[in-house]
Design an enzyme around this catalytic site. Sequence first.
Site, short mmCIF file in Angstrom:
data_model
loop_
_atom_site.label_atom_id
_atom_site.label_comp_id
_atom_site.label_asym_id
_atom_site.label_seq_id
_atom_site.Cartn_x
_atom_site.Cartn_y
_atom_site.Cartn_z
N SER A 291 88.69 32.76 43.79
CA SER A 291 89.76 32.11 44.55
C SER A 291 89.38 32.09 46.02
CB SER A 291 91.08 32.87 44.38
OG SER A 291 92.05 32.43 45.31
N SER B 229 90.92 41.71 43.96
CA SER B 229 90.38 41.45 42.61
C SER B 229 89.38 40.30 42.63
CB SER B 229 91.52 41.15 41.63
OG SER B 229 92.14 39.90 41.89
N LYS B 230 89.68 39.25 43.36
CA LYS B 230 88.80 38.09 43.39
C LYS B 230 87.56 38.35 44.26
CE LYS B 230 91.20 35.44 40.66
NZ LYS B 230 90.69 35.04 39.33
N TYR C 288 95.48 40.52 44.82
CA TYR C 288 94.77 39.36 44.29
C TYR C 288 93.45 39.14 45.04
CZ TYR C 288 94.27 34.58 42.44
OH TYR C 288 93.82 33.45 41.81
N GLY D 282 91.47 32.78 29.10
CA GLY D 282 92.63 32.16 29.75
C GLY D 282 92.70 30.67 29.48
#
Length: 241
Positions: A140, A156-157, A153, A9
């Site tokens: 995050s 996933s984090k 999200y 990324g």
Amino acid sequence: MSKTVLVTGATGGIGQAVALKLAKQGFDLVLHYHSNSEKAQNLLRAVTQLGVQARVLQFAVDERQQVQQVLLDDVAKYGAYYAVICNAGIIRDNAFPAMTGEEWDAVIHTNLDAFYNVLQPLVMPMVRAKQGGRIVTIASVSGIMGNRGQTNYSASKGGLIAASKSLAIELAKRKITVNCVAPGIIETDMTSDMDPAMIKQMVPLRRAGKAEEVASLVAFLVSAEAAYITRQVISINGGMF
């Protein structure tokens, strides 16, 4: 001999800042991008102007076979990486009752599956190189405390944090550290539509963080000075919790 770091990324706000910071510290770079070739080439020019060697790799982090083939071919040609920064990620925010299967799957596959897809083919070459190493995953604040509209999200984090801690145990005896950086609200494209007044209300330091501040933390974790830090989640969030 220079040590090589893969940044996934790398064309995103945090990814670019990390790449530039590491280049200034003398690390050679492998810059991953998904679709923005122009940004990748601009970043490549910027880091090489700082006097390091660099190259770009293109793949979709959620496409397992593609990822592994590209990475294995690169390692076979150039040798094992010293460090990997797992930074690639997306958001697809929505209230959970309205969240579509595509929104859930896209975030889980991109943010969490990428941990396996990217690192699994790279770990054994790092071990065999016998030079130690660094793995830094970008999580995050949402993966620690959750956030409205981000069940996908946050999942996933949160999974990324748990996976990082587990891998840290496995690799510690090889002198490969694994740590997780958990940013809060950072000035990137992902947060460009946030209300500044809301940010001031949410963050005790009353501002969003800068990508360069996250990059400085990542660069420290990659440095020799951080050799005794592993299995940690380090938040950089302006005091949000």
